[in-house]
Write a protein that holds these residues in place. Sequence first.
Motif, mmCIF file in Angstrom:
data_model
loop_
_atom_site.group_PDB
_atom_site.id
_atom_site.type_symbol
_atom_site.label_atom_id
_atom_site.label_comp_id
_atom_site.label_asym_id
_atom_site.label_seq_id
_atom_site.Cartn_x
_atom_site.Cartn_y
_atom_site.Cartn_z
ATOM 1 N N ASP A 145 15.383 46.990 54.526
ATOM 2 C CA ASP A 145 15.016 46.557 53.169
ATOM 3 C C ASP A 145 14.270 47.672 52.442
ATOM 4 O OD1 ASP A 145 16.138 44.195 53.814
ATOM 5 O OD2 ASP A 145 14.253 43.114 54.173
ATOM 6 N N TYR A 146 13.321 48.298 53.152
ATOM 7 C CA TYR A 146 12.488 49.329 52.515
ATOM 8 C C TYR A 146 13.320 50.576 52.177
ATOM 9 C CZ TYR A 146 9.116 53.103 51.974
ATOM 10 O OH TYR A 146 8.433 54.186 51.491
ATOM 11 N N PHE A 147 14.015 51.117 53.166
ATOM 12 C CA PHE A 147 14.709 52.393 52.940
ATOM 13 C C PHE A 147 15.904 52.243 51.987
ATOM 14 C CE2 PHE A 147 12.621 53.772 57.013
ATOM 15 C CZ PHE A 147 11.910 54.828 56.464
ATOM 16 N N SER A 148 16.455 51.029 51.886
ATOM 17 C CA SER A 148 17.587 50.835 50.973
ATOM 18 C C SER A 148 17.173 51.162 49.539
ATOM 19 C CB SER A 148 18.101 49.399 51.040
ATOM 20 O OG SER A 148 18.608 49.167 52.325
ATOM 21 N N ASN A 149 15.894 50.956 49.227
ATOM 22 C CA ASN A 149 15.406 51.281 47.876
ATOM 23 C C ASN A 149 15.456 52.775 47.593
ATOM 24 O OD1 ASN A 149 14.734 48.609 47.405
ATOM 25 N ND2 ASN A 149 12.749 48.848 48.434
ATOM 26 N N TYR A 150 15.491 53.576 48.670
ATOM 27 C CA TYR A 150 15.456 55.049 48.486
ATOM 28 C C TYR A 150 16.740 55.695 48.988
ATOM 29 C CZ TYR A 150 10.508 53.999 48.061
ATOM 30 O OH TYR A 150 9.302 53.465 47.665
ATOM 31 N N LYS A 151 17.767 54.888 49.097
ATOM 32 C CA LYS A 151 18.998 55.355 49.766
ATOM 33 C C LYS A 151 19.481 56.698 49.216
ATOM 34 C CE LYS A 151 23.377 53.766 51.443
ATOM 35 N NZ LYS A 151 24.371 52.741 51.498
ATOM 36 N N GLU A 152 19.476 56.842 47.887
ATOM 37 C CA GLU A 152 20.028 58.064 47.295
ATOM 38 C C GLU A 152 19.192 59.296 47.635
ATOM 39 O OE1 GLU A 152 23.007 58.098 46.226
ATOM 40 O OE2 GLU A 152 22.914 55.955 46.673
ATOM 41 N N ASP A 153 17.904 59.084 47.891
ATOM 42 C CA ASP A 153 17.013 60.236 48.138
ATOM 43 C C ASP A 153 16.954 60.648 49.612
ATOM 44 O OD1 ASP A 153 16.346 60.086 45.458
ATOM 45 O OD2 ASP A 153 14.821 58.554 45.872
ATOM 46 N N LEU A 154 17.479 59.795 50.471
ATOM 47 C CA LEU A 154 17.403 60.126 51.912
ATOM 48 C C LEU A 154 18.350 61.271 52.260
ATOM 49 C CD1 LEU A 154 17.425 56.524 53.486
ATOM 50 C CD2 LEU A 154 15.509 58.151 53.519
ATOM 51 N N SER A 155 18.040 61.986 53.353
ATOM 52 C CA SER A 155 18.943 63.043 53.824
ATOM 53 C C SER A 155 20.258 62.401 54.279
ATOM 54 C CB SER A 155 18.303 63.790 54.995
ATOM 55 O OG SER A 155 18.219 62.912 56.104
ATOM 56 N N GLU A 156 21.297 63.232 54.375
ATOM 57 C CA GLU A 156 22.619 62.691 54.748
ATOM 58 C C GLU A 156 22.531 61.994 56.118
ATOM 59 O OE1 GLU A 156 25.252 62.379 52.785
ATOM 60 O OE2 GLU A 156 23.852 63.200 51.313
ATOM 61 N N ASP A 157 21.800 62.627 57.054
ATOM 62 C CA ASP A 157 21.664 62.026 58.391
ATOM 63 C C ASP A 157 21.003 60.658 58.305
ATOM 64 O OD1 ASP A 157 22.892 63.908 59.850
ATOM 65 O OD2 ASP A 157 21.075 64.947 60.535
ATOM 66 N N SER A 158 19.955 60.583 57.469
ATOM 67 C CA SER A 158 19.211 59.321 57.398
ATOM 68 C C SER A 158 19.991 58.235 56.675
ATOM 69 C CB SER A 158 17.845 59.542 56.749
ATOM 70 O OG SER A 158 17.013 60.204 57.675
ATOM 71 N N LYS A 159 20.892 58.644 55.771
ATOM 72 C CA LYS A 159 21.757 57.623 55.131
ATOM 73 C C LYS A 159 22.587 56.937 56.224
ATOM 74 C CE LYS A 159 22.170 59.537 50.544
ATOM 75 N NZ LYS A 159 22.588 60.798 49.960
ATOM 76 N N LYS A 204 8.395 62.115 53.489
ATOM 77 C CA LYS A 204 7.600 61.592 52.362
ATOM 78 C C LYS A 204 7.914 60.120 52.131
ATOM 79 C CE LYS A 204 7.125 65.572 49.479
ATOM 80 N NZ LYS A 204 7.997 66.261 48.541
ATOM 81 N N ILE A 205 9.211 59.805 52.148
ATOM 82 C CA ILE A 205 9.617 58.408 51.908
ATOM 83 C C ILE A 205 9.062 57.500 53.014
ATOM 84 C CG2 ILE A 205 11.605 56.854 51.709
ATOM 85 C CD1 ILE A 205 13.203 59.255 50.598
ATOM 86 N N SER A 206 9.037 58.035 54.250
ATOM 87 C CA SER A 206 8.590 57.228 55.395
ATOM 88 C C SER A 206 7.097 56.886 55.316
ATOM 89 C CB SER A 206 8.848 57.964 56.708
ATOM 90 O OG SER A 206 10.224 58.054 56.933
ATOM 91 N N LEU A 207 6.350 57.687 54.539
ATOM 92 C CA LEU A 207 4.892 57.488 54.508
ATOM 93 C C LEU A 207 4.503 56.052 54.154
ATOM 94 C CD1 LEU A 207 3.450 60.740 52.853
ATOM 95 C CD2 LEU A 207 3.162 59.918 55.207
ATOM 96 N N ASN A 208 5.276 55.442 53.239
ATOM 97 C CA ASN A 208 4.922 54.078 52.827
ATOM 98 C C ASN A 208 5.810 53.013 53.467
ATOM 99 O OD1 ASN A 208 2.790 54.824 51.117
ATOM 100 N ND2 ASN A 208 4.294 55.528 49.597
ATOM 101 N N ALA A 209 6.543 53.406 54.491
ATOM 102 C CA ALA A 209 7.441 52.444 55.149
ATOM 103 C C ALA A 209 6.607 51.367 55.846
ATOM 104 C CB ALA A 209 8.307 53.177 56.166
ATOM 105 N N PRO A 210 7.186 50.182 56.055
ATOM 106 C CA PRO A 210 6.438 49.131 56.767
ATOM 107 C C PRO A 210 6.005 49.634 58.151
ATOM 108 C CG PRO A 210 8.594 48.325 56.033
ATOM 109 C CD PRO A 210 8.546 49.776 55.702
#
Length: 422
Positions: free
Chosen positions: A183-197, A217-223
């Motif tokens: 749920d959290y990372f889907s909000n940042y899907k476009e900004d994630l690295s190709e591997d993380s997508k 950076k995105i992971s900093l606020n992850a649940p």
Amino acid sequence: MSIKPHAVRGTQDLFGNEQRIFTFLISLARQLSSLYGFQEITTPIFEFIEVFKRTLGEESDVVGKEMYVFNDRGGETLCLRPEFTAGIVRALISRGMLDKLPLKLFSSGPVFRYERPQKGRKRQFHQLNFEIFGIKDPIADIELISMAVHLLTKLEIKNKTLLEINSLGDKDSRLQYRQALVDYFSNYKEDLSEDSKIRLEKNPLRILDSKDENDKKISLNAPLITNYYSDISKKFFDEVQEGLTILGIDYKLNLNLVRGLDYYCHTVFEFTTEDLGSQNAILAGGRYDYLVSMMGSSKDVPAVGFAGGLERLAALYQKEITLPRPVTLIPIGPNAEKEAMIISNNLRYHGIKLEVITNGNLGKKMKKSSSINSLYSIIFGDTELESEFFIVKSMDDFIEEKVLKSKLSQYLLSKLNNLLIF
Ligand code: HAM
């Protein structure tokens, strides 16, 4: 012009001090494992691919990209083991050893992963592997971690490492956490690295240990996983930490430590170092209570283990290991050369490391004796054979002593003390 043969990329030959360090590390680990009640097990280097495929996680890098898979001449699909754990579980089940729990098992040997080779990362590397089966209490996790500390302390490299720990909770905790991450990372899907997508679809927990700066950076606020532990998971992890504290073992809580293999639950840990660049994990492992049933056993068997990378341990160890110094026999003349065969045989049966030097004149023989770092040279010709008194010359202070032939082994044994090979 012929091309010089070379080793396959990501593999290496071991020789000299490097080989001696490997031998030493394996023998030390073997002794230590015995001290903690482990038995040694050797499993095959190749297994049916199913042993690793589902258990390590079809989405894990190891299974997805790194296994050496091949069809044998009978058409079976096999793979070179990329780790020990799943093969050992297979052995427990196929040998009917699950009735004899608890069991502590030690293994060592080569493992194979088709990774991009770099410093500290090989395609054929070697592991020391320790597993405890059948103990569900945190005491097993604590004992295993303290044994790892013992190993590093014995090697005098403990102060070069940092112990990082985390808990992935039980099955339910992990499932709920996984959903929260999606749920959290889907909000940042476009900004994630190709591997993380890709990880977002397949294994979102692995985004947390991505090396990509933007992912970090995105992971900093992850649940946080701590918010998803069941009561049992929380209690288990508290007890592990309490045990480590009681034993005075320092650790760092790293909530992003998720490990690359899928079978873990509850405790996961890594001993990392800053001395080896980006390949910084030296020993790593954790609990895997569901792997045995995943492999087809009707029983759920609690288990915890870790493996150490021998190449990385050796790189941290970096000491010169010297070979025991030999005694040299220097016969002068044909009669003495014949007698040398009998004497050398006799002394070696007493455990004395010995070289016979026959090439060249006396000067050359003495030179050879010091070039192989011998401790004593025994020089004898017809005169000594007749009198039965041989000259034993210390190669350190060049003091000579006359020793009766029949007393040679006794004399050398008293001098060599614990330098005997066996
Ligand atoms: P792993 O983290 O994949 O865990 O590997 C364990 C150790 O093997 C690493 O910490 C590292 O020292 C070494 N290693 C891994 N890959 C390489 C490589 N390409 N080159 C050199 N060294 C490497 C496991 O394998 C689990 N089976 C550990 C375990 C046992 N968990 C429970 N029981």
